[in-house]
Design an enzyme around this catalytic site. Structure first.
Site, PDB file in Angstrom:
ATOM      1  N   ARG A  18       0.858  -1.199   0.000  1.00 28.41           N
ATOM      2  CA  ARG A  18       0.000   0.000   0.000  1.00 28.41           C
ATOM      3  C   ARG A  18       0.891   1.245   0.000  1.00 28.41           C
ATOM      4  NH1 ARG A  18      -1.681   1.759   4.597  1.00 28.41           N
ATOM      5  NH2 ARG A  18      -2.343  -0.260   5.399  1.00 28.41           N
TER       6      ARG A  18
ATOM      7  N   TYR B  80     -16.555  18.184 -14.605  1.00 32.24           N
ATOM      8  CA  TYR B  80     -16.996  16.797 -14.699  1.00 32.24           C
ATOM      9  C   TYR B  80     -18.053  16.556 -13.618  1.00 32.24           C
ATOM     10  CZ  TYR B  80     -16.697  11.731 -14.351  1.00 32.24           C
ATOM     11  OH  TYR B  80     -16.990  10.402 -14.301  1.00 32.24           O
TER      12      TYR B  80
ATOM     13  N   ASP C  47      -7.303  20.045 -13.031  1.00 29.08           N
ATOM     14  CA  ASP C  47      -7.695  18.768 -13.628  1.00 29.08           C
ATOM     15  C   ASP C  47      -7.295  18.826 -15.099  1.00 29.08           C
ATOM     16  OD1 ASP C  47      -9.001  16.625 -14.827  1.00 29.08           O
ATOM     17  OD2 ASP C  47     -10.735  16.735 -13.489  1.00 29.08           O
TER      18      ASP C  47
ATOM     19  N   LYS D  92      -8.763   8.201 -18.895  1.00 26.79           N
ATOM     20  CA  LYS D  92      -9.057   8.839 -20.171  1.00 26.79           C
ATOM     21  C   LYS D  92      -7.823   8.801 -21.080  1.00 26.79           C
ATOM     22  CE  LYS D  92     -12.789   9.433 -17.830  1.00 26.79           C
ATOM     23  NZ  LYS D  92     -13.109  10.614 -17.071  1.00 26.79           N
TER      24      LYS D  92
HETATM   25  C1  LIG Z   1     -13.612  10.968 -15.769  1.00 26.96           C
HETATM   26  C2  LIG Z   1     -13.179  12.234 -15.160  1.00 26.96           C
HETATM   27  C3  LIG Z   1     -12.932  12.336 -13.773  1.00 26.96           C
HETATM   28  C4  LIG Z   1     -13.168  11.176 -12.829  1.00 26.96           C
HETATM   29  O1  LIG Z   1     -12.268  10.142 -13.051  1.00 26.96           O
HETATM   30  P1  LIG Z   1     -12.597   8.581 -12.828  1.00 26.96           P
HETATM   31  O2  LIG Z   1     -11.357   7.925 -13.309  1.00 26.96           O
HETATM   32  O3  LIG Z   1     -13.815   8.251 -13.638  1.00 26.96           O
HETATM   33  O4  LIG Z   1     -12.847   8.395 -11.365  1.00 26.96           O
HETATM   34  C5  LIG Z   1     -12.472  13.549 -13.296  1.00 26.96           C
HETATM   35  N1  LIG Z   1     -12.292  14.612 -14.105  1.00 26.96           N
HETATM   36  C6  LIG Z   1     -12.531  14.555 -15.436  1.00 26.96           C
HETATM   37  C7  LIG Z   1     -12.319  15.767 -16.278  1.00 26.96           C
HETATM   38  C8  LIG Z   1     -12.997  13.372 -15.996  1.00 26.96           C
HETATM   39  O5  LIG Z   1     -13.251  13.326 -17.314  1.00 26.96           O
END
Ligand SMILES: *Cc1c(COP(=O)(O)O)cnc(C)c1O
Length: 389
Positions: free
Chosen positions: A55, A107, A179, A204
């Site tokens: 961990r 998001y 982000d 993504k």
């Molecule tokens: C998908 C997404 C998230 C969340 O991520 P997960 O991997 O689905 O938990 C956060 N920010 C953006 C811009 C996203 O597209």
């Protein structure tokens, strides 16, 4: 020698393939092994090779974290089980009574985490339109401790000026977090623009093949890194070794993929903008985007994400979504395959209807994640589906 893949000497593509990675010292294997182990044997109590319990650290994860940090021009990377796990961990840098200023257009899952979960820990959130950074300045209160930036915003594709927002945050002693999921480190590197923390849903573009869910945080500051590492091991929402392996493998082709997403994205956006059944295309790479100049300034490309507004209403949107063949009707984005979705019904349903309306997330809005298939095929697919609208 180790991890000496610095930016002044090596280009992005080289670092994406080598940073954080060395041939396996025992076998010479060129690929970092997937260390499926929960614990590490010690020679005598407290005497070990730097690995104790998985961990806290795992060699596969560490290699991946080092590679991703390198690409984001950061010193420290942290891998998590999902983008939301990375967000949850970052939000635990705060304590009850603290105030966060966040983009009003994010998001949907990020908004839900803040508004339905973290808020109950006594943390206060203000959602403001950060496309004008003066709104950020005006929203600052004595207890403001963090500004949460998503750019381009999801799904309306508005931009936030990272350099300006980070400068205000620095001046006021506020942590800035960006982000960077939509752009990936290939196109946008917020740490270079002055941000404190970069966040990714590696599900993504970083993962890029729609086969892994993951998240990451990257920072430069050593003290901030120590705080995040403490939270990562204490909260335990870590990236598993196999997921780290998959994501690191994906980083090796990130540059190739992003270049093609960008080429295909531009061609599809230009095609759709001229289509008589399309009212508007929101894509930062189009000169018609109100912040096209900022897009060119703070990013090195525009990627494959765009939002279109159809003429008509929900029926028109539904017919487009039902008649595409290559574009798959699905949530998520950033994979090699093209996806299409309806934010009001799908990804952004957790945002209250009034708020959706105010942000312009209406029934005619359709979001596209343009993949790396043959772009003529993609355009023909849209042409055919639009002919049925
Ligand atoms: C998908 C997404 C998230 C969340 O991520 P997960 O991997 O689905 O938990 C956060 N920010 C953006 C811009 C996203 O597209």
């Amino acid at each position: 020698m180790k991890n000496d893949w610095n930016k002044s000497q090596y280009g992005f593509e080289t670092r994406a393939i080598h940073a954080g990675q060395e041939p396996d010292p025992t076998t010479g294997a060129i690929m970092t092994p997937v260390y499926l182990t929960s614990t590490f044997v010690q020679e005598s109590p407290g005497r070990h090779k730097g690995w104790e319990y998985a961990r806290s650290q795992n060699p596969t994860r560490s290699a991946y974290e080092a590679c991703l940090a390198n690409l984001e021009s950061g010193k420290h990377g942290f891998g998590f089980a999902s983008g939301c796990a990375a967000e949850t961990t970052a939000l635990h840098l705060l304590k009850a009574g603290d105030h966060v200023i966040a983009s009003d257009d994010m998001y949907g899952g990020t908004f839900r985490l803040m508004d339905k979960v973290i808020k109950h820990n006594g943390i206060e959130f203000s959602y403001v339109d950060l496309t004008d950074v003066e709104n950020f300045r005006k929203a600052i209160k004595p207890n403001t401790k963090m500004v949460w930036i998503e750019t381009p915003t999801n799904p309306t594709m508005k931009l936030v000026d990272i350099r300006k927002a980070a400068a205000i945050a620095k001046e006021k002693g506020i942590l800035s977090i960006v982000d960077n999921t939509f752009m990936s480190p290939y196109f946008q590197r917020p740490l270079e623009l002055g941000a404190d923390i970069v966040l990714h849903s590696t599900t993504k573009y970083v993962g890029g093949h729609s086969d892994v869910v993951g998240g990451a945080l990257i920072v430069n500051d050593d003290d901030l890194a120590a705080r995040i590492y403490f939270l990562q091991k204490s909260m335990g929402a870590i990236c598993a070794p196999f997921d780290a392996y998959l994501s690191m493998r994906s980083l090796k082709t990130l540059a190739l993929r992003m270049r093609q997403h960008d080429i295909n994205g531009r061609k599809v956006a230009e095609y759709l903008e001229k289509h008589p059944k399309v009212a508007r295309v929101a894509y930062p790479g189009l000169p018609s985007h109100p912040q096209h100049a900022l897009a060119k300034e703070q990013a090195h490309g525009f990627g494959g994400m765009m939002t279109i507004y159809l003429k008509g209403g929900i029926d028109e949107a539904r017919r487009l979504l039902e008649n595409v063949r290559i574009f798959a009707l699905a949530e998520s984005l950033g994979g090699v395959e093209s996806l299409i979705e309806h934010p009001a019904i799908m990804t952004h349903a957790s945002i209250p209807p009034e708020a959706r309306k105010a942000l312009g997330i209406d029934d005619t809005m359709v979001r596209l994640s343009v993949g790396v298939e043959n772009v003529e095929d993609l355009i023909r697919d849209l042409e055919n589906a639009l002919s049925k609208v």
